[in-house]
Scaffold this motif. Structure first.
Motif, short mmCIF file in Angstrom:
data_model
loop_
_atom_site.label_atom_id
_atom_site.label_comp_id
_atom_site.label_asym_id
_atom_site.label_seq_id
_atom_site.Cartn_x
_atom_site.Cartn_y
_atom_site.Cartn_z
N VAL A 35 0.75 -1.22 0.10
CA VAL A 35 0.05 0.19 0.12
C VAL A 35 1.04 1.31 -0.02
CG1 VAL A 35 -1.49 1.23 1.27
CG2 VAL A 35 -1.79 -1.35 1.28
N SER A 36 0.61 1.95 -0.95
CA SER A 36 1.72 3.39 -0.97
C SER A 36 1.00 4.46 -0.49
CB SER A 36 2.10 3.54 -2.61
OG SER A 36 1.00 3.67 -3.23
N ARG A 37 -0.18 4.41 -0.21
CA ARG A 37 -0.95 5.79 0.31
C ARG A 37 -2.22 5.51 0.75
NH1 ARG A 37 -2.30 11.43 -2.35
NH2 ARG A 37 -2.87 9.87 -3.95
N VAL A 38 -2.65 6.11 1.89
CA VAL A 38 -4.00 6.07 2.60
C VAL A 38 -4.41 7.52 2.78
CG1 VAL A 38 -5.22 5.08 4.37
CG2 VAL A 38 -3.33 3.98 3.65
N ARG A 39 -5.66 7.94 2.23
CA ARG A 39 -6.10 9.03 2.57
C ARG A 39 -7.50 8.66 3.40
NH1 ARG A 39 -6.85 10.90 -3.43
NH2 ARG A 39 -6.52 8.61 -3.31
N PHE A 40 -7.58 9.40 4.40
CA PHE A 40 -8.93 9.29 5.14
C PHE A 40 -10.00 10.42 4.88
CE2 PHE A 40 -6.02 6.65 7.65
CZ PHE A 40 -6.86 5.62 8.24
N GLY A 41 -11.22 9.97 4.53
CA GLY A 41 -12.31 11.04 4.18
C GLY A 41 -13.51 10.74 5.22
N ALA A 42 -14.43 11.18 4.83
CA ALA A 42 -15.79 11.35 5.89
C ALA A 42 -16.51 9.81 5.89
CB ALA A 42 -16.66 12.15 5.34
N ALA A 43 -16.06 9.17 4.75
CA ALA A 43 -16.69 7.80 4.93
C ALA A 43 -15.73 6.69 4.93
CB ALA A 43 -17.66 7.61 3.60
N GLY A 44 -14.77 6.91 5.36
CA GLY A 44 -13.48 5.84 5.39
C GLY A 44 -12.14 6.27 5.03
N ALA A 45 -11.41 5.53 4.28
CA ALA A 45 -10.20 5.73 3.64
C ALA A 45 -10.27 5.14 2.09
CB ALA A 45 -9.10 5.00 4.42
N THR A 46 -9.46 5.69 1.48
CA THR A 46 -8.65 5.19 0.02
C THR A 46 -7.61 4.95 0.17
OG1 THR A 46 -10.28 7.01 -0.94
CG2 THR A 46 -8.92 6.02 -2.27
N LEU A 47 -7.14 3.81 -0.38
CA LEU A 47 -5.79 3.05 -0.22
C LEU A 47 -5.39 3.07 -1.83
CD1 LEU A 47 -7.12 2.00 2.32
CD2 LEU A 47 -5.66 -0.01 1.89
N THR A 48 -4.30 3.47 -1.97
CA THR A 48 -3.57 3.49 -3.23
C THR A 48 -2.33 2.45 -3.66
OG1 THR A 48 -4.02 5.98 -3.78
CG2 THR A 48 -2.67 5.00 -5.07
N LEU A 49 -2.82 1.57 -4.25
CA LEU A 49 -1.58 0.60 -4.55
C LEU A 49 -1.39 0.48 -5.96
CD1 LEU A 49 -4.12 -0.87 -2.80
CD2 LEU A 49 -2.30 -2.44 -2.34
N HIS A 50 0.12 0.25 -6.38
CA HIS A 50 0.62 0.20 -7.74
C HIS A 50 1.07 -1.20 -7.69
CE1 HIS A 50 0.21 4.45 -7.45
NE2 HIS A 50 0.96 4.80 -6.73
N GLY A 51 0.24 -2.09 -8.53
CA GLY A 51 0.69 -3.18 -9.00
C GLY A 51 1.69 -3.21 -10.13
N ALA A 52 1.87 -4.44 -10.85
CA ALA A 52 2.87 -4.53 -11.79
C ALA A 52 2.11 -4.14 -13.18
CB ALA A 52 3.47 -6.05 -11.90
N MET A 53 1.07 -4.41 -13.13
CA MET A 53 0.23 -4.09 -14.47
C MET A 53 -0.88 -3.14 -14.20
SD MET A 53 1.83 -6.12 -16.39
CE MET A 53 0.58 -6.44 -17.80
N GLU A 54 -1.16 -2.86 -12.79
CA GLU A 54 -2.42 -2.01 -12.70
C GLU A 54 -2.20 -1.01 -11.53
OE1 GLU A 54 -5.69 -4.43 -12.08
OE2 GLU A 54 -4.72 -5.67 -10.53
N ASP A 55 -3.06 0.03 -11.52
CA ASP A 55 -3.09 0.80 -10.34
C ASP A 55 -4.47 0.46 -9.28
OD1 ASP A 55 -0.58 2.23 -10.65
OD2 ASP A 55 -1.83 3.47 -11.98
N ILE A 56 -4.35 0.31 -8.20
CA ILE A 56 -5.43 -0.16 -7.49
C ILE A 56 -5.96 0.80 -6.47
CG2 ILE A 56 -6.67 -1.80 -6.06
CD1 ILE A 56 -4.56 -3.86 -7.14
N GLU A 57 -7.27 1.21 -6.43
CA GLU A 57 -7.75 2.00 -5.44
C GLU A 57 -8.55 1.25 -4.64
OE1 GLU A 57 -8.83 6.23 -6.15
OE2 GLU A 57 -6.79 6.55 -6.12
N VAL A 58 -8.64 1.43 -3.46
CA VAL A 58 -9.58 0.65 -2.60
C VAL A 58 -10.27 1.65 -1.70
CG1 VAL A 58 -9.76 -1.16 -0.82
CG2 VAL A 58 -7.75 -1.20 -2.34
N GLU A 59 -11.61 1.49 -1.63
CA GLU A 59 -12.33 2.26 -0.82
C GLU A 59 -12.91 1.36 0.17
OE1 GLU A 59 -13.21 5.48 -1.22
OE2 GLU A 59 -12.08 5.69 -3.16
N ALA A 60 -12.45 1.86 1.30
CA ALA A 60 -12.54 0.81 2.63
C ALA A 60 -13.31 1.86 3.72
CB ALA A 60 -11.31 0.38 3.05
N ARG A 61 -14.35 1.16 4.38
CA ARG A 61 -15.12 2.19 5.42
C ARG A 61 -14.05 2.00 6.56
NH1 ARG A 61 -20.44 -1.07 5.67
NH2 ARG A 61 -21.01 0.93 7.04
N ALA A 62 -13.19 1.06 6.68
CA ALA A 62 -12.40 1.26 7.81
C ALA A 62 -11.18 0.61 7.65
CB ALA A 62 -12.90 0.34 8.98
#
Lengths: 531, 438
Positions: free
Chosen positions: B283-310
């Protein structure tokens, strides 16, 4: 209790460069010696230095005589023991903020001491050493080189053993001298490993115990040796930083020299006067100061990974009323014949530099040979030092080269950081100077590169220990104690450089040493702290 | 080629793939939460395979870890384990060992007393739960049974002779021998490779044939941990039947099979439980917002954004990259969470390596509240939706206290409990009918 008695022509106390050098010197004259050390080879300043084979440049400004001595002795060692020496050359550089007048006078001081010295432009200096900063304003080349202080001492002892059966006994400490009619007739010692008394009868006794020389002389009732103990601390990097030696061109201070040592570099050196040469260890304050100073000369040191620090004590001569500052004290050496102290068969050689150990040994050897009626001249400036199978494992990188060259898949690597194979350990067990039954892990490590790489003994302590059990070197819980003693010893030097990339290493080491090998609990149990 | 991007929505994002991270995912699944788990550490290969709860308290080896927990609560109430009731710890530990057994790695159920389990040098460790493959070693030691311990040509750091030499006085019926592993002559051998080789019947039979003539009446045979990777209990039973003696495994220096089994077991079974798992992605970055957090990950072929409530942070310490240190301070690497510092670097380590008090740096870490939420200097949660578990927590020294697994499992359980309470305030699982069409 069983008193072991040894007889020899000359007893030499202290197995550093000087003591082992005297052993070689006398053995080459045909005189039988017994070399003893309270701990082991190079336990004092001989093992606690940066391995610089001085061109003399460092002393050219303040002490032309020592500088010239360094130059001459350096040339002899380069000729006789090239296998121990990396003739990498050195630079003296001044950076912004350093005194330009001091820098400008440097070539003239070198000329007086006979040290070849050539001026480089800052651009030429940076081409030679790309790690140098833009702020370099003066640079001079000098013929500095580096020497493996462990290998050359092993070779000294190895050659003496071979020449006439002279012997070396580790962990044998002097407790007192029996004196009759102005002669030491018996030296009372103790084997610190088993606690047994040892008695040594010798015609001559040489005190070459470095920082401990004053104490040993006093045991013989001699009050003429007074030393200033100056602690110096150095840092060891994980990889070699510069091609050659880089000296700061200013009066000596902390962090003013970076010396390559095979695959690593050594940064030093502090100078702190200490009362007692025992139980010294590098401190965090020293490490931080050395690093701050060093980084002014080589900014890359701020990002360099250091794996260990270590300290040595320089035994400096203290003439009455002389300087109490170790930096300014005389780096020369002195020979005490103790005749004015009422002894006719006791010699102390003290002070000096690693670089000049051979000369110190020659002077001591001349006196001892004369007293014994031996007229053989000193041969140590002519006879090459031997390379030997059990003597060559301390050179960083040597074990790896050897292993790749032999390409024997059954010869397992015990220490992966430094590529030390089983065969190297077996050779040391069989024939290294000081090899003995139940040889300690510390003693094997002293004669090799085991535990000196990035992991600092996390894995290799366990692997070597297992191998030593397999070889029958250990047959009970003593092996576990040896491994524990070894990693405890490594930690003294590891502690002050724990940050950055060494933190995961340290954490892993503790997981292995405590979680898997139970060393912390075994230590507590041995000391009766648990039920 | 254009990088793809992917979005994952989840209830709980677990960061970390050690025991704490996998335990958290396991417990969160049980609670009906959707879980996505990421990590990049191989530190699980450093475990012995034993699951400790509390083996040492105040330098004293504990037979009764529950009694030790009582002392821990009195003496260091800020210790993460001291903040949890026995009941929680017992439940969490039991659920965890059950899950391991379900995935084919039989573990003993946590009991009232610590087991005395064997270490490679013939020393003994107090631990709460051991793999079934290692349990007979505890019995053989307790009974001083006639036991043969084996090692192999070319295996580093494991000496049956050392094992025997260190136990011989207390265990006269112990003997040792060295074998050449079938098909691995004249070379260095590695536990992982030997374990995979024993997955085939021929190798097992060949090994049994080598052991049999060495038996000489031994009832137990101890081996380094190499009895297969996926189904060690089955392999052990089969080999025991062929040999006519009880087999047991002894931990080895890492990378070691018991840890690899755990990692592979979790990697295989967590997706089956519905966890979105990428165990080699940082996980390269985590931003917290009102409804949880957004995680940013950089895979070999793709970028992933995870919207997590916790988010549950279980990134471990220095070895796993959860913490780092420069010359002046220790910091948390992903979120810059506050760490209470010692006065200077001089206070991180004691003078003596084996000082029984342990090194203060090992007790630095993330401070949490009663809900296992990281807190700031004032003691307030940094984020309502951020929880933390495992070795990264402050006030514990899991290596010296032999409490690593207990700490990881129990704090993961408690943190997931709090996260679940936060996500489902009425104690109900999230409403799947709303979420399934996203």
């Amino acid at each position: 209790m069983n008193v072991r008695v040894h007889e020899t022509e000359v007893l030499i106390i202290g197995a550093g460069a000087t003591g082992s050098g005297i052993m070689r010197d006398l053995a080459l004259r045909g005189i039988h010696c017994l070399l003893i050390d309270r701990r082991d080879l190079n336990a004092g300043a001989s093992g606690g230095n940066h391995g610089l084979l001085h061109s003399g440049g460092r002393y050219a400004t303040a002490d032309a005589e020592t500088a010239a001595e360094c130059r001459r002795e350096g040339e002899i060692l380069k000729r006789l023991a090239p296998e121990c020496i990396d003739d990498c050359g050195g630079l003296f550089v001044a950076v912004e903020g350093d005194d330009p007048d001091f820098a400008a006078r440097f070539p003239e001081h070198c000329r007086v001491a006979g040290i070849p010295c050539e001026a480089l432009t800052p651009a030429e200096a940076r081409e030679r050493e790309p790690a140098l900063p833009e702020t370099v304003f003066a640079a001079y080349t000098v013929p500095d080189a580096t020497i493996d202080p462990f290998r050359i001492v092993l070779e000294n002892v190895g050659q003496a053993q071979q020449a006439n059966g002279s012997r070396y006994l580790p962990h044998t400490g002097v407790e007192g001298f029996d004196i009759e009619d102005g002669e030491i007739v018996r030296t009372r010692c103790r084997d610190h490993r088993c606690g047994d008394p040892v008695e040594i009868r010798a015609r001559q006794v040489v005190n070459a115990s470095g920082a401990w020389a004053e104490k040993v002389a006093r045991l013989a009732g001699c009050t003429d040796v007074t030393l200033l103990c100056s602690k110096g601390t150095l840092l060891i990097s994980n990889a070699r930083v510069t091609n050659g030696v880089v000296n700061r061109l200013r009066p000596p201070d902390d962090g003013d020299i970076l010396v390559p040592g095979g695959t690593v570099s050594l940064l030093g050196t502090s100078s702190v006067t200490v009362e007692d040469p025992d139980d010294i260890r590098p401190t965090i304050a020293e490490v931080d100061r050395i690093l701050a100073e060093g980084a002014a000369m080589l900014p890359i040191l701020n990002e360099t990974r250091f794996v260990r620090a270590f300290s040595g004590v320089r035994p400096l001569l203290r003439a009455p009323g002389s300087e109490s500052d170790g930096r300014k004290a005389n780096r020369g050496f002195a020979l005490f014949d103790h005749e004015d102290q009422g002894l006719t068969n006791f010699v102390t050689v003290a002070g000096g530099k690693f670089t000049t150990f051979r000369l110190m040994a020659e002077k001591a050897g001349d006196l001892v040979a004369r007293r014994l009626g031996n007229s053989e001249p000193c041969k140590t400036a002519l006879v090459p030092l031997p390379s030997g199978d059990a003597l060559r494992w301390t050179d960083p990188g040597a074990a790896a080269r050897d292993w790749y060259r032999r390409a024997d898949p059954t010869d397992m690597i015990l220490c992966e950081c430094e590529m030390v194979a089983r065969s190297a350990v077996d050779t040391i067990l069989a024939e290294a100077p000081g090899a003995e039954d139940h040889m300690s892990l510390r003693a094997i490590a002293l004669r090799s590169r085991i535990g000196k790489g990035a992991c600092q003994g996390a894995f290799c302590a366990l692997r070597v220990m297992a191998h030593l059990y397999d070889r029958g070197v250990y047959d009970g819980p003593d092996g576990l104690r040896q491994a524990r003693d070894f990693v405890e010893g490594r930690f003294r030097g590891v502690r002050p450089v724990l940050w950055g990339a060494q933190m995961p290493q340290a954490e892993l080491a503790e997981i292995l040493h405590c979680g898997l090998a139970g060393m912390d609990l075994a230590a507590a149990e041995d000391e009766g702290r648990t039920g | 080629m254009k990088r793809r991007s992917r979005r994952i929505d989840t209830d709980l994002a677990v960061i970390g793939t050690g025991i704490a991270g996998f335990a958290a995912s396991l417990f969160a699944c049980r609670r009906g939460l959707e879980v996505a788990q990421f990590g990049h550490s191989g530190a699980m290969a450093y475990t012995t395979g034993y699951l400790d709860l509390l083996g040492v308290q105040d330098g004293r080896v504990l037979d009764d870890p529950w009694d030790g927990l009582g002392a821990l609560r009195r003496e260091t109430p800020e210790h993460p384990l001291a903040r949890l009731p026995d009941e929680t710890i017992r439940t969490a530990f039991g659920l965890f060992t059950e899950a391991l057994t379900e995935m084919g790695l039989g573990y003993t159920a946590p009991g009232e007393r610590n087991l005395r389990a064997l270490l490679p040098n013939g020393l003994v460790k107090s631990t709460l739960s051991v793999p079934q493959t290692m349990l007979p070693g505890c019995e053989a030691l307790a009974q001083r049974a006639r036991t043969l311990v084996l090692d192999f040509d070319g295996l580093q750091g494991f000496s049956a002779r050392a094992f025997e030499a260190n136990l011989a006085e207390r265990w006269p019926g112990l003997s040792s021998a060295r074998l050449t592993f079938p098909g691995m002559e004249d070379r260095q051998v590695f536990p992982e490779v030997m374990a995979r080789a024993l997955e085939t019947r021929q190798t097992r039979e060949a090994l049994v044939d080598l052991i049999r003539p060495q038996l000489d009446g031994a009832e137990y045979v101890g081996l380094p941990a190499i009895l297969g990777m996926q189904a060690p209990d089955r392999i052990r039973t089969e080999m025991e039947a062929a040999l006519g003696a009880t087999l047991f495994e002894i931990p080895t220096i890492p990378p070691a099979v018991p840890g690899i089994r755990l990692r592979e077991g979790f990697e295989r079974t967590m997706p089956e439980r519905g966890v979105t798992l990428d165990p080699v992605l940082k996980v390269s970055r985590v931003r917290f917002g009102a409804a949880g957090a957004t995680l940013t990950l950089h895979g070999a072929m793709e970028d992933i954004e995870v919207e997590a409530r916790a988010v549950l942070l279980a990134t471990g310490r220095f070895l796993s990259g959860g913490l780092r240190a420069d010359r002046t301070q220790v910091s948390e690497t992903l979120l810059g969470l506050p760490i209470r510092q010692t006065e200077s670097r001089n206070d991180w380590y004691r003078k003596d390596y084996f000082d029984p008090a342990g090194h203060p740096v090992n007790r630095l870490g993330i401070e949490v509240d009663a809900s296992f939420r990281p807190v700031d200097a004032a003691g307030d949660p940094v984020q309502d939706t951020l929880f933390s578990a495992g070795a990264i927590l402050a006030h514990q020294d899991w290596v010296r206290q032999r409490c690593g697994a207990g700490l990881a499992i129990a704090s993961a359980y408690a943190a997931v409990d709090s996260a679940a309470a936060h996500l489902t305030p009425e104690g109900q699982p999230p409403d799947r009918s709303v979420r399934s069409d996203r």
